[in-house]
Design a protein around this motif. Structure first.
Motif, PDB file in Angstrom:
ATOM      1  N   ALA A  35       0.837  -1.205   0.000  1.00 18.51           N
ATOM      2  CA  ALA A  35       0.000   0.000   0.000  1.00 18.51           C
ATOM      3  C   ALA A  35       0.868   1.250   0.000  1.00 18.51           C
ATOM      4  O   ALA A  35       0.575   2.233  -0.699  1.00 18.51           O
ATOM      5  CB  ALA A  35      -0.922  -0.010   1.221  1.00 18.51           C
ATOM      6  N   ARG A  36       1.965   1.239   0.768  1.00 15.18           N
ATOM      7  CA  ARG A  36       2.867   2.384   0.824  1.00 15.18           C
ATOM      8  C   ARG A  36       3.468   2.662  -0.551  1.00 15.18           C
ATOM      9  O   ARG A  36       3.490   3.800  -1.010  1.00 15.18           O
ATOM     10  CB  ARG A  36       3.978   2.145   1.856  1.00 15.18           C
ATOM     11  N   GLU A  37       3.948   1.624  -1.225  1.00 13.68           N
ATOM     12  CA  GLU A  37       4.567   1.814  -2.541  1.00 13.68           C
ATOM     13  C   GLU A  37       3.550   2.288  -3.573  1.00 13.68           C
ATOM     14  O   GLU A  37       3.872   3.113  -4.424  1.00 13.68           O
ATOM     15  CB  GLU A  37       5.268   0.537  -2.992  1.00 13.68           C
ATOM     16  N   THR A  38       2.324   1.789  -3.488  1.00 11.43           N
ATOM     17  CA  THR A  38       1.270   2.244  -4.394  1.00 11.43           C
ATOM     18  C   THR A  38       1.004   3.731  -4.188  1.00 11.43           C
ATOM     19  O   THR A  38       0.919   4.502  -5.141  1.00 11.43           O
ATOM     20  CB  THR A  38      -0.036   1.436  -4.176  1.00 11.43           C
ATOM     21  N   LEU A  39       0.890   4.144  -2.932  1.00  2.00           N
ATOM     22  CA  LEU A  39       0.636   5.553  -2.631  1.00  2.00           C
ATOM     23  C   LEU A  39       1.829   6.427  -3.016  1.00  2.00           C
ATOM     24  O   LEU A  39       1.658   7.506  -3.597  1.00  2.00           O
ATOM     25  CB  LEU A  39       0.296   5.731  -1.157  1.00  2.00           C
ATOM     26  N   LEU A  40       3.047   5.975  -2.740  1.00  2.19           N
ATOM     27  CA  LEU A  40       4.226   6.751  -3.112  1.00  2.19           C
ATOM     28  C   LEU A  40       4.352   6.875  -4.631  1.00  2.19           C
ATOM     29  O   LEU A  40       4.796   7.912  -5.135  1.00  2.19           O
ATOM     30  CB  LEU A  40       5.492   6.149  -2.501  1.00  2.19           C
ATOM     31  N   SER A  41       3.950   5.856  -5.367  1.00  3.39           N
ATOM     32  CA  SER A  41       3.944   5.952  -6.840  1.00  3.39           C
ATOM     33  C   SER A  41       2.931   6.990  -7.296  1.00  3.39           C
ATOM     34  O   SER A  41       3.205   7.783  -8.206  1.00  3.39           O
ATOM     35  CB  SER A  41       3.616   4.599  -7.467  1.00  3.39           C
ATOM     36  N   TRP A  42       1.778   7.000  -6.661  1.00  4.52           N
ATOM     37  CA  TRP A  42       0.743   7.977  -6.998  1.00  4.52           C
ATOM     38  C   TRP A  42       1.251   9.385  -6.708  1.00  4.52           C
ATOM     39  O   TRP A  42       1.088  10.294  -7.516  1.00  4.52           O
ATOM     40  CB  TRP A  42      -0.520   7.667  -6.195  1.00  4.52           C
ATOM     41  N   ILE A  43       1.896   9.554  -5.547  1.00  7.19           N
ATOM     42  CA  ILE A  43       2.464  10.857  -5.198  1.00  7.19           C
ATOM     43  C   ILE A  43       3.547  11.243  -6.196  1.00  7.19           C
ATOM     44  O   ILE A  43       3.610  12.389  -6.634  1.00  7.19           O
ATOM     45  CB  ILE A  43       3.017  10.841  -3.752  1.00  7.19           C
ATOM     46  N   ASN A  44       4.393  10.283  -6.554  1.00  2.61           N
ATOM     47  CA  ASN A  44       5.483  10.552  -7.490  1.00  2.61           C
ATOM     48  C   ASN A  44       4.966  11.117  -8.816  1.00  2.61           C
ATOM     49  O   ASN A  44       5.595  11.988  -9.416  1.00  2.61           O
ATOM     50  CB  ASN A  44       6.293   9.276  -7.733  1.00  2.61           C
ATOM     51  N   GLU A  45       3.815  10.658  -9.259  1.00  2.00           N
ATOM     52  CA  GLU A  45       3.221  11.159 -10.494  1.00  2.00           C
ATOM     53  C   GLU A  45       2.772  12.610 -10.362  1.00  2.00           C
ATOM     54  O   GLU A  45       2.602  13.305 -11.354  1.00  2.00           O
ATOM     55  CB  GLU A  45       2.017  10.305 -10.889  1.00  2.00           C
ATOM     56  N   ARG A  46       2.606  13.079  -9.147  1.00  2.00           N
ATOM     57  CA  ARG A  46       2.085  14.427  -8.907  1.00  2.00           C
ATOM     58  C   ARG A  46       3.114  15.404  -8.352  1.00  2.00           C
ATOM     59  O   ARG A  46       2.829  16.579  -8.214  1.00  2.00           O
ATOM     60  CB  ARG A  46       0.904  14.341  -7.937  1.00  2.00           C
ATOM     61  N   GLU A  47       4.319  14.917  -8.037  1.00  2.00           N
ATOM     62  CA  GLU A  47       5.283  15.814  -7.418  1.00  2.00           C
ATOM     63  C   GLU A  47       6.133  16.575  -8.421  1.00  2.00           C
ATOM     64  O   GLU A  47       6.944  17.415  -8.020  1.00  2.00           O
ATOM     65  CB  GLU A  47       6.160  15.080  -6.402  1.00  2.00           C
TER      66      GLU A  47
END
Length: 90
Positions: A35-47
């Motif tokens: 779940a952490r990696e999924t969320l961090l990937s989502w954040i990475n797309e927006r940072e």
């Protein structure tokens, strides 16, 4: 020289933002790995702003300030979350 109402308000808002950023980062760091990696990937797309808007020589105007600030906030949350996660592995 005493702070004005606006300065006091901005300081309060910044302090609250920092507290919320730290809490969000800690929550992300404590998530199960998948779940952490999924969320961090989502954040990475927006940072990072897309469509060439990340030009380091560009001076943001009022229209650009909001999306740029959002991208920077995502980046700061992800950085803190990764740091918290690494320190909990020690």
């Amino acid at each position: 020289m005493p702070n004005t109402y606006l300065e006091d308000t901005l300081i309060t808002l910044e302090a609250r933002l920092i507290a919320q950023r730290r809490l969000l980062a800690r929550m992300v760091a404590e998530m199960p790995p998948e779940a952490r990696e999924t969320l961090l990937s989502w954040i990475n797309e927006r940072e990072v702003m897309r469509d060439g808007q990340e030009d380091p020589g560009a001076v943001p105007d009022a229209v650009d300030t909001l999306p740029l600030s959002i991208a920077q906030e995502f980046q700061q949350i992800a950085t803190l979350a990764r740091r918290h996660h690494r320190s909990s592995d020690l």
